[in-house]
Motif scaffolding. Structure first.
Motif: not given
Length: 211
Positions: A139-158
């Protein structure tokens, strides 16, 4: 925005919590969870039994902060990684660094983790704590990955990427702990597991955007 420094009381509480957690980990690793009581942990940490139960509900819960600290170190390495790496590459790199012996992370700390994981194989409650910490780390990793990606991503892929990376780290640690491999092998195994589990995910295969 500057994060306020914790108060003296908060720092003392954190220090006590960490001392209890380390004492529990050492006892579990050396003599197993079944042979260790909450009284043993409190005595080893130099606190009263009442203080122990102020922080933890069960003896097995006492190792959760130590395990969570390891996860936080991984997330810190991931956040601080080079921006030119793709997210899968950054995950692989950070996992390796988080498990590589260093002055602030001596090999003895990894050997302690080996002892905890071996003890967990014979204690369902201790194993449940290990799994809970990894669930929380996903759960903690998901928002870190979203921030690193820097773009809108599919929540399922996240979620898939977070789950794959987290599972890779967990399987690597469990496999290493069950072996007689030296501490240095843990980092190599973690990097391999994450690399193989994220290979089929097409998400974030280009370099991360610069901040």
């Amino acid at each position: 925005m500057t994060t306020p420094r914790p108060s003296l009381t908060e720092r003392r509480k954190a220090a006590t919590l960490n001392e209890i957690s380390l004492a529990a980990a050492q006892l579990f690793a050396h003599q197993g969870a079944e042979s260790t009581t909450a009284e043993d942990i409190a005595r080893s940490a130099g606190v009263s039994l009442r203080t122990f139960y102020r922080y933890f509900r069960t003896k097995e819960d006492a190792v959760a902060p130590l395990l969570a600290n390891g996860v936080q170190h991984w997330l810190d390495e991931l956040t601080a990684g080079p921006g030119e790496l793709t997210v899968p590459q950054a995950l692989e790199r950070s996992a390796g660094l988080a498990l590589t012996p260093a002055p602030e992370r001596p090999a003895a700390a990894l050997e302690l983790m080996r002892g905890i994981l071996r003890a967990a194989q014979h204690d369902p409650d201790l194993l449940a704590v290990w799994h809970r910490v990894h669930h929380d780390s996903e759960l903690e990793l998901a928002p870190v990955l979203a921030e690193l990606a820097g773009t809108d991503v599919d929540p399922l892929e996240l979620r898939l990427v977070a789950a794959a990376a987290n599972t890779g780290m967990r399987v690597a640690m469990e496999s290493w702990a069950a072996s007689e491999a030296p501490p240095e092998a843990a980092a190599e195994l973690a990097a391999r597991c994450i690399r193989e589990l994220t290979a089929g995910l097409h998400l974030w295969t280009t370099a991360r955007p610069s901040n």
